[in-house]
Every structure is written in C-alpha cells, then in structure tokens.
Design an enzyme around this catalytic site. Structure first.
Site, PDB file in Angstrom:
ATOM      1  N   SER A  95       0.827  -1.198   0.000  1.00 53.66           N
ATOM      2  CA  SER A  95       0.000   0.000   0.000  1.00 53.66           C
ATOM      3  C   SER A  95       0.872   1.263   0.000  1.00 53.66           C
ATOM      4  O   SER A  95       1.649   1.486  -0.917  1.00 53.66           O
ATOM      5  CB  SER A  95      -0.958  -0.037   1.194  1.00 53.66           C
ATOM      6  OG  SER A  95      -1.959   0.929   1.076  1.00 53.66           O
ATOM      7  N   ASP A 224      -9.630  -5.415  -4.367  1.00 51.26           N
ATOM      8  CA  ASP A 224      -9.068  -4.421  -3.450  1.00 51.26           C
ATOM      9  C   ASP A 224     -10.010  -3.217  -3.401  1.00 51.26           C
ATOM     10  O   ASP A 224     -10.171  -2.499  -4.388  1.00 51.26           O
ATOM     11  CB  ASP A 224      -7.679  -3.994  -3.939  1.00 51.26           C
ATOM     12  CG  ASP A 224      -6.922  -3.163  -2.925  1.00 51.26           C
ATOM     13  OD1 ASP A 224      -7.545  -2.358  -2.220  1.00 51.26           O
ATOM     14  OD2 ASP A 224      -5.684  -3.306  -2.864  1.00 51.26           O
ATOM     15  N   HIS A 253      -7.481  -5.825  -0.058  1.00 52.19           N
ATOM     16  CA  HIS A 253      -6.309  -4.974   0.149  1.00 52.19           C
ATOM     17  C   HIS A 253      -5.411  -5.562   1.234  1.00 52.19           C
ATOM     18  O   HIS A 253      -4.200  -5.680   1.049  1.00 52.19           O
ATOM     19  CB  HIS A 253      -6.747  -3.565   0.540  1.00 52.19           C
ATOM     20  CG  HIS A 253      -5.621  -2.586   0.606  1.00 52.19           C
ATOM     21  ND1 HIS A 253      -4.855  -2.259  -0.487  1.00 52.19           N
ATOM     22  CD2 HIS A 253      -5.111  -1.862   1.639  1.00 52.19           C
ATOM     23  CE1 HIS A 253      -3.937  -1.362  -0.148  1.00 52.19           C
ATOM     24  NE2 HIS A 253      -4.063  -1.121   1.137  1.00 52.19           N
TER      25      HIS A 253
END
Length: 273
Positions: A95, A224, A253
């Site tokens: 991320s 995600d 995610h």
C-alpha cells in the site's frame, strides 16, 4: 529494541531478524511493522535477513510534526538501509509502503537494491489528475482525513472490514485481524495519520516507476476496495521496464489468510529466480 536516528533527529523503530540476503519491509497506512509479523518470521526461517521499520509517526517510532510526506519516508528508508550497510537488498512494500519502496529504489537505491516487490500499492497515483483521470475523487481522501480528525478509533474499526474484504458475502471474518488493524492504527500519531493521507493519495510515482532499473514484482488483489487495481497495478506495470504482474482473484487490500500464504510463496519464488 533497536532504534535508528535520522538526519532530522527522528527516532525510527525497526526489527532485524535472521541472516542472509536482506529483505526490507515497508508497511501500509496507518499500520506498523507488526503488519509483517508472519512474513518476517517466514522469511527469516527461510534464510533471509529481515528488516522492518515503523514509519515516522507510526507504531513505536517518534512522532515529529514535520516530514510526513513521501520524499521524507523514502529518505528515512535510505538512511536506515545505509546505516546498516545493506547490499543486494529486496525491498517489499504494501500500500503506502509500496510507494515508499518504489521512490526509495528509484531515487536512493543505487547499487544497493536487487529487486522490488509491491503489494496492493498506491503507485502511480491514487487521486484523479489530468494525467490519470480515472483516479479516485479528492472527496474520498477528504473523508478519510475527516474520519481521522473526528473519531479515528471508530473510523479504523469501520475501515477494517473493507480493508480485509470481510464485508463481502461469504467472507470468513477474523475479529482478531480487525482488532489488530485497530490496535496498530491507534499507535499512529494523529498528525502523521492525517498528513500521510496526502502522501499516499496525491504523490505521483510515474517518474519513479519509469526510472526503476531492477526487476519489480507487482502483486494486487482484484477485489481491493482500498486501492483499486485498475488505477494502480494495471497502470504501474505499463510504466516499468522489467516488471511482473500477478493479479490475485478475489483478494482484498489487506494481506491475510490464503491470500497471504500464496503471496509469501510467490515473493520467495521471485527473490530466488
């Protein structure tokens, strides 16, 4: 517990486990290096030296008012790696951490970096711009900032199910994973949590991706809900010179469960290839 002091006197907490080729992990927002607990043990057991740090303002690192931006995050990582004199490094980022390792490798890595791995990563850019009109509207990130300011404890609790995909029909929900997401989030200082939203959403990594000279493995779940794959991995793979993209069907995610187990094996295979 080991700490490293950056050039602007910020104390960065990190762990350093095992021996062998170094693998350095960078975590997502608003978490800490605890998010990599299973990966750290697995990779150390597999014969690697595993380093993971808490980004400034997060986890056990100090909480300076300044420097909560991607340039400083990448510089902090560079200074940590240089202080440990790591060579032939594999950098892995999830991320926000994916953006951090891409910028680090492109702008600071030099001959220290061997390979890059990103997972559900924010590059090339999350917010809609003229160059990337399909990005998310600024309202999305304004709402995140408002959640951090108004009641961040409740905001993190409400964010966790979509982070892990537990809000999908038939999902095997782990209250423990959600609680740990909340726990790590609450360790992040409010200034860092607020300012990091701009760092992960509005930083343009296009030139960093284009500048990478080393192989990069780009992993992303196609469900995600936090960093949509169409605006991230599917665009990033078009910008890099030596990239491998793997899409994980149905994966969220957050790296958890069967997705985590498969991903760990894929990263190990990429490192060894």
């Amino acid at each position: 517990m080991p700490y490293f002091t950056t050039s602007d006197n910020t104390e960065i907490y990190f762990s350093d486990w095992g021996t062998g080729q170094p693998v350095v992990f960078s975590h997502g927002w608003p978490l800490s290096s605890d998010a990599w607990a299973l990966e750290r043990k697995t990779f150390a057991d597999a014969g690697y030296r595993v380093i993971a740090h808490d980004r400034r303002g997060h986890g056990r690192s100090s909480q300076p008012w300044q420097g909560n931006d991607m340039d400083t995050y990448a510089r902090d990582l560079a200074e940590l790696i240089e202080s440990l004199d790591l060579r032939d490094v594999i950098v892995v980022g999830h991320s926000t951490g994916g953006g951090e390792v891409v910028r680090y490798a492109a702008q600071h890595g030099g001959d220290r970096v061997a390979k890059v791995v990103t997972i559900g990563a924010v590059p090339p850019i999350m917010v809609a711009t003229e160059a990337y009109p399909d990005g998310l509207p600024m309202e999305v990130f304004d709402n995140i900032r408002a959640g951090v300011l108004s009641d961040r404890s409740n905001f993190y609790q409400e964010l966790a199910p979509s982070f892990f995909g537990f809000n999908r029909e038939g999902a095997a929900v782990s209250k423990g994973a959600q609680d740990d997401f909340w726990r790590q989030g609450m360790l992040a200082g409010i200034q860092a949590a607020y300012e990091c939203v701009a760092a992960f959403s509005a930083t343009d990594f296009t030139e960093d991706l284009q500048a990478l000279q080393v192989p990069i493995f780009i992993a992303h779940g196609d469900d995600d809900q936090i960093v949509p794959i169409a605006n991230a991995a599917l665009k990033s793979i078009e910008l890099v010179k030596n990239g491998t993209l793997k899409v994980y069907p149905g994966a969220p995610h957050g790296v958890f469960g069967a997705y985590q187990q498969e991903l760990i094996q894929d990263i190990l295979a990429f490192i060894r290839s």
